[in-house]
Design a protein around this motif. Structure first.
Motif, PDB file in Angstrom:
ATOM      1  N   ALA A 213      42.869  80.371  71.444  1.00 23.17           N
ATOM      2  CA  ALA A 213      43.677  81.532  71.841  1.00 23.17           C
ATOM      3  C   ALA A 213      44.600  81.996  70.717  1.00 23.17           C
ATOM      4  O   ALA A 213      45.008  83.158  70.686  1.00 23.17           O
ATOM      5  CB  ALA A 213      44.501  81.188  73.083  1.00 23.17           C
ATOM      6  N   ALA A 214      44.933  81.095  69.780  1.00 25.77           N
ATOM      7  CA  ALA A 214      45.889  81.422  68.718  1.00 25.77           C
ATOM      8  C   ALA A 214      45.238  81.974  67.460  1.00 25.77           C
ATOM      9  O   ALA A 214      45.942  82.373  66.530  1.00 25.77           O
ATOM     10  CB  ALA A 214      46.701  80.180  68.359  1.00 25.77           C
ATOM     11  N   VAL A 215      43.915  82.016  67.411  1.00 19.95           N
ATOM     12  CA  VAL A 215      43.226  82.481  66.205  1.00 19.95           C
ATOM     13  C   VAL A 215      43.676  83.898  65.852  1.00 19.95           C
ATOM     14  O   VAL A 215      43.662  84.803  66.689  1.00 19.95           O
ATOM     15  CB  VAL A 215      41.698  82.447  66.399  1.00 19.95           C
ATOM     16  CG1 VAL A 215      40.993  83.145  65.240  1.00 19.95           C
ATOM     17  CG2 VAL A 215      41.213  81.017  66.519  1.00 19.95           C
ATOM     18  N   GLY A 216      44.119  84.072  64.616  1.00 18.30           N
ATOM     19  CA  GLY A 216      44.522  85.388  64.139  1.00 18.30           C
ATOM     20  C   GLY A 216      45.885  85.853  64.603  1.00 18.30           C
ATOM     21  O   GLY A 216      46.289  86.975  64.295  1.00 18.30           O
ATOM     22  N   GLU A 241      40.150  77.560  64.032  1.00 20.39           N
ATOM     23  CA  GLU A 241      41.442  77.131  64.554  1.00 20.39           C
ATOM     24  C   GLU A 241      42.581  77.658  63.692  1.00 20.39           C
ATOM     25  O   GLU A 241      43.686  77.161  63.744  1.00 20.39           O
ATOM     26  CB  GLU A 241      41.501  75.602  64.626  1.00 20.39           C
ATOM     27  CG  GLU A 241      40.469  75.004  65.569  1.00 20.39           C
ATOM     28  CD  GLU A 241      40.587  73.492  65.655  1.00 20.39           C
ATOM     29  OE1 GLU A 241      41.400  72.922  64.914  1.00 20.39           O
ATOM     30  OE2 GLU A 241      39.870  72.889  66.453  1.00 20.39           O
ATOM     31  N   ARG A 242      42.291  78.663  62.887  1.00 17.96           N
ATOM     32  CA  ARG A 242      43.280  79.134  61.930  1.00 17.96           C
ATOM     33  C   ARG A 242      44.111  80.260  62.531  1.00 17.96           C
ATOM     34  O   ARG A 242      43.576  81.275  62.970  1.00 17.96           O
ATOM     35  CB  ARG A 242      42.566  79.608  60.662  1.00 17.96           C
ATOM     36  CG  ARG A 242      43.435  79.605  59.440  1.00 17.96           C
ATOM     37  CD  ARG A 242      42.610  79.644  58.171  1.00 17.96           C
ATOM     38  NE  ARG A 242      42.088  78.329  57.830  1.00 17.96           N
ATOM     39  CZ  ARG A 242      40.803  78.042  57.723  1.00 17.96           C
ATOM     40  NH1 ARG A 242      39.910  78.969  57.945  1.00 17.96           N
ATOM     41  NH2 ARG A 242      40.414  76.839  57.408  1.00 17.96           N
ATOM     42  N   VAL A 243      45.415  80.078  62.547  1.00 15.67           N
ATOM     43  CA  VAL A 243      46.298  81.117  63.076  1.00 15.67           C
ATOM     44  C   VAL A 243      46.460  82.220  62.039  1.00 15.67           C
ATOM     45  O   VAL A 243      46.162  82.040  60.856  1.00 15.67           O
ATOM     46  CB  VAL A 243      47.672  80.528  63.463  1.00 15.67           C
ATOM     47  CG1 VAL A 243      47.508  79.445  64.511  1.00 15.67           C
ATOM     48  CG2 VAL A 243      48.414  79.995  62.238  1.00 15.67           C
ATOM     49  N   GLY A 244      46.951  83.387  62.486  1.00 12.85           N
ATOM     50  CA  GLY A 244      47.119  84.507  61.571  1.00 12.85           C
ATOM     51  C   GLY A 244      48.288  84.341  60.631  1.00 12.85           C
ATOM     52  O   GLY A 244      48.258  84.803  59.492  1.00 12.85           O
ATOM     53  N   ALA A 245      49.347  83.676  61.090  1.00 16.57           N
ATOM     54  CA  ALA A 245      50.523  83.401  60.260  1.00 16.57           C
ATOM     55  C   ALA A 245      51.345  82.321  60.940  1.00 16.57           C
ATOM     56  O   ALA A 245      51.439  82.284  62.172  1.00 16.57           O
ATOM     57  CB  ALA A 245      51.364  84.654  60.051  1.00 16.57           C
ATOM     58  N   LEU A 246      51.927  81.451  60.142  1.00 16.14           N
ATOM     59  CA  LEU A 246      52.817  80.412  60.656  1.00 16.14           C
ATOM     60  C   LEU A 246      54.240  80.776  60.259  1.00 16.14           C
ATOM     61  O   LEU A 246      54.562  80.876  59.073  1.00 16.14           O
ATOM     62  CB  LEU A 246      52.443  79.046  60.086  1.00 16.14           C
ATOM     63  CG  LEU A 246      53.351  77.880  60.490  1.00 16.14           C
ATOM     64  CD1 LEU A 246      53.360  77.697  62.004  1.00 16.14           C
ATOM     65  CD2 LEU A 246      52.917  76.593  59.794  1.00 16.14           C
ATOM     66  N   ILE A 247      55.085  80.993  61.261  1.00 12.62           N
ATOM     67  CA  ILE A 247      56.487  81.336  61.039  1.00 12.62           C
ATOM     68  C   ILE A 247      57.325  80.111  61.374  1.00 12.62           C
ATOM     69  O   ILE A 247      57.337  79.655  62.517  1.00 12.62           O
ATOM     70  CB  ILE A 247      56.913  82.520  61.927  1.00 12.62           C
ATOM     71  CG1 ILE A 247      56.036  83.746  61.645  1.00 12.62           C
ATOM     72  CG2 ILE A 247      58.385  82.852  61.717  1.00 12.62           C
ATOM     73  CD1 ILE A 247      56.262  84.890  62.620  1.00 12.62           C
ATOM     74  N   VAL A 248      58.001  79.560  60.374  1.00 14.77           N
ATOM     75  CA  VAL A 248      58.838  78.379  60.589  1.00 14.77           C
ATOM     76  C   VAL A 248      60.274  78.840  60.821  1.00 14.77           C
ATOM     77  O   VAL A 248      60.856  79.538  59.986  1.00 14.77           O
ATOM     78  CB  VAL A 248      58.771  77.416  59.395  1.00 14.77           C
ATOM     79  CG1 VAL A 248      59.679  76.207  59.642  1.00 14.77           C
ATOM     80  CG2 VAL A 248      57.330  76.960  59.164  1.00 14.77           C
ATOM     81  N   LYS A 249      60.815  78.447  61.964  1.00 10.21           N
ATOM     82  CA  LYS A 249      62.189  78.791  62.332  1.00 10.21           C
ATOM     83  C   LYS A 249      63.137  77.746  61.757  1.00 10.21           C
ATOM     84  O   LYS A 249      63.066  76.566  62.112  1.00 10.21           O
ATOM     85  CB  LYS A 249      62.314  78.844  63.857  1.00 10.21           C
ATOM     86  CG  LYS A 249      63.731  79.013  64.379  1.00 10.21           C
ATOM     87  CD  LYS A 249      63.763  78.877  65.898  1.00 10.21           C
ATOM     88  CE  LYS A 249      65.183  78.895  66.430  1.00 10.21           C
ATOM     89  NZ  LYS A 249      65.212  78.673  67.900  1.00 10.21           N
ATOM     90  N   ASN A 250      64.006  78.164  60.852  1.00  8.24           N
ATOM     91  CA  ASN A 250      64.964  77.239  60.260  1.00  8.24           C
ATOM     92  C   ASN A 250      65.971  76.778  61.310  1.00  8.24           C
ATOM     93  O   ASN A 250      66.179  77.447  62.329  1.00  8.24           O
ATOM     94  CB  ASN A 250      65.691  77.900  59.087  1.00  8.24           C
ATOM     95  CG  ASN A 250      66.286  76.886  58.122  1.00  8.24           C
ATOM     96  OD1 ASN A 250      66.223  75.679  58.352  1.00  8.24           O
ATOM     97  ND2 ASN A 250      66.872  77.370  57.044  1.00  8.24           N
ATOM     98  N   SER A 251      66.614  75.655  61.043  1.00  7.31           N
ATOM     99  CA  SER A 251      67.621  75.125  61.966  1.00  7.31           C
ATOM    100  C   SER A 251      69.010  75.659  61.663  1.00  7.31           C
ATOM    101  O   SER A 251      69.977  75.289  62.325  1.00  7.31           O
ATOM    102  CB  SER A 251      67.627  73.594  61.887  1.00  7.31           C
ATOM    103  OG  SER A 251      67.802  73.168  60.543  1.00  7.31           O
ATOM    104  N   GLU A 252      69.117  76.524  60.659  1.00  6.21           N
ATOM    105  CA  GLU A 252      70.394  77.125  60.295  1.00  6.21           C
ATOM    106  C   GLU A 252      70.142  78.528  59.754  1.00  6.21           C
ATOM    107  O   GLU A 252      68.993  78.929  59.542  1.00  6.21           O
ATOM    108  CB  GLU A 252      71.112  76.271  59.249  1.00  6.21           C
ATOM    109  CG  GLU A 252      70.297  76.042  57.993  1.00  6.21           C
ATOM    110  CD  GLU A 252      70.995  75.135  57.007  1.00  6.21           C
ATOM    111  OE1 GLU A 252      72.231  75.008  57.092  1.00  6.21           O
ATOM    112  OE2 GLU A 252      70.312  74.563  56.143  1.00  6.21           O
ATOM    113  N   THR A 253      71.222  79.255  59.521  1.00  8.09           N
ATOM    114  CA  THR A 253      71.088  80.619  59.008  1.00  8.09           C
ATOM    115  C   THR A 253      71.016  80.564  57.493  1.00  8.09           C
ATOM    116  O   THR A 253      71.987  80.818  56.777  1.00  8.09           O
ATOM    117  CB  THR A 253      72.263  81.500  59.473  1.00  8.09           C
ATOM    118  OG1 THR A 253      72.467  81.312  60.875  1.00  8.09           O
ATOM    119  CG2 THR A 253      71.963  82.971  59.225  1.00  8.09           C
TER     120      THR A 253
END
Length: 386
Positions: A213-216, A241-253
């Protein structure tokens, strides 16, 4: 690393790996030309164009040394081979020890984009081959100081690259991002959001149904629990199984370029990977599934700007006098009005420094009063340019 300057791929970059044969890379900006024939397996027909240029050829049909020899005989300054599969390798060449031309390999996604851009344009294309020196550091840390160009001329080229931009959300909100030091570039069209990850750390491959479901689609992962490179490997675990983009949410600003250690471990990552602040991550992760976002690279989103923001966490940056601190704060907020992430970081830093003052601590740092500042010769204030 090759950089490209073209209307369709301006400031694009590609990490590359040099061959086991050949000389050092040519310095400075060079013309980029496509090999003719494109696989570079026969003497080049475009000898005049190839002279002193970096020749781009596709992998396959003959040996790497055959391609390099044809480029050298055309008086090219370097050869870059575009891989025909995911990942990178050091092109072997046991019969190429006599070759002096530099040669290396660049990834399939960036290489294809470069070939398409050059094939569809009559404008000249220029690029630079920049050797990168990397220090061994934890894979959990940032790549801010992990890899750098040794020569000043090369550092100037790297400093001029666009390695960040804005994520545009429905409704008009936008937030900053910085690319990881590995992976591929972000797609420029609209991208659908995938369902939230569970668990949110992205430290293991998704179940088959969720991965399909996450492909692309764009997926948000929280920072922590495992290294950045482990998150990337888990989200790109295999074909289909490759997603379109991986967004990593930082733990700080805060923002930085995520790193991989050892660096070669990032060579096979074919995902776009970006870091966003905690503020941006919250806004993105609360979007309904199937909402669309859009990445827009921008030269105004830089590591240098965020390094300056990071300095605001140091008490010595802020004036000792209350009114002067307030004036600096208002100036910084006004100057960064178009950057909501930075404004949030400035507000947080200002709140902390005000709380230190209220608790009676020296503004120059915890436990440090006027006497300590006099002994070290530090000024009461440090100018900040943002």
């Amino acid at each position: 690393m090759a950089t490209c300057q073209l209307s369709t791929c301006e400031n694009a970059t590609a990490d590359g790996i040099r061959s086991h044969f050949g000389g050092p890379p040519a310095d400075g900006m060079r013309r980029l030309v496509l090999a003719d024939p494109l696989d570079g397996c026969k003497p080049l027909r475009n000898v005049d164009d190839a002279r002193s240029a970096v020749v781009i050829a596709t992998r396959g049909s003959c040996t790497y040394t055959n391609k390099a020899r044809n480029a050298q005989e055309a008086s090219a300054s370097a050869l870059l081979v575009v891989n025909n599969e995911q990942g990178l390798l050091h092109p072997p060449g046991p019969d190429g020890m006599d070759l002096e031309i530099f040669s290396g390999m660049i990834p399939q996604p960036e290489g294809r984009a470069l070939i398409e851009a050059m094939s569809g344009s009559s404008d000249p294309t220029q690029g630079a081959l920049v050797p990168m020196n990397c220090n061994k550091k934890s894979g959990i840390g940032s790549s801010n100081q992990q890899c750098h160009a040794a020569a000043k001329a090369d550092r100037d080229i790297v400093d001029g690259l666009t390695l960040g931009g804005f994520v545009h959300l429905p409704g008009g909100d936008k937030f900053e991002y910085l690319l990881a030091g590995f992976g591929v570039k972000v797609p420029l069209g609209e991208l659908e959001m995938g369902a939230p990850l569970n668990p949110s750390g992205a430290c293991a491959p998704m179940p088959k149904e969720a991965a399909t479901a996450a492909v692309g689609k764009a997926i948000v992962a929280t920072r922590g629990e495992c290294s950045f490179i482990e998150k990337a490997e888990a989200m790109g675990a295999g074909p289909g199984e490759r997603v379109g983009a991986l967004i990593v949410k930082n733990s700080e600003t805060a923002l930085f370029h995520m790193g991989a250690a050892p660096r070669w471990r990032g060579a096979n990552i074919s995902l776009p990977i970006v870091l966003v602040t905690d503020v941006a991550g919250h806004a993105i992760s609360t979007l309904p599934p199937d909402s669309t976002i859009r990445f827009a690279p921008s030269e105004h989103v830089t590591l240098a700007a965020w390094d300056e923001i990071e300095r605001l966490k140091e008490a010595s940056v802020w004036p000792k006098e209350t009114q002067e601190r307030q004036t600096l704060y208002e100036t910084l907020v006004t100057r960064n009005a178009g950057f909501p992430d930075r404004v949030s970081a400035i507000q947080g830093a200002f709140s902390r420094v005000c709380s230190w003052g209220e608790e009676g601590e020296g503004i120059a740092g915890q436990g440090g009063g006027d006497a300590e500042r006099r002994e070290t010769g530090d000024a009461d204030t440090t100018s900040v340019k943002l």
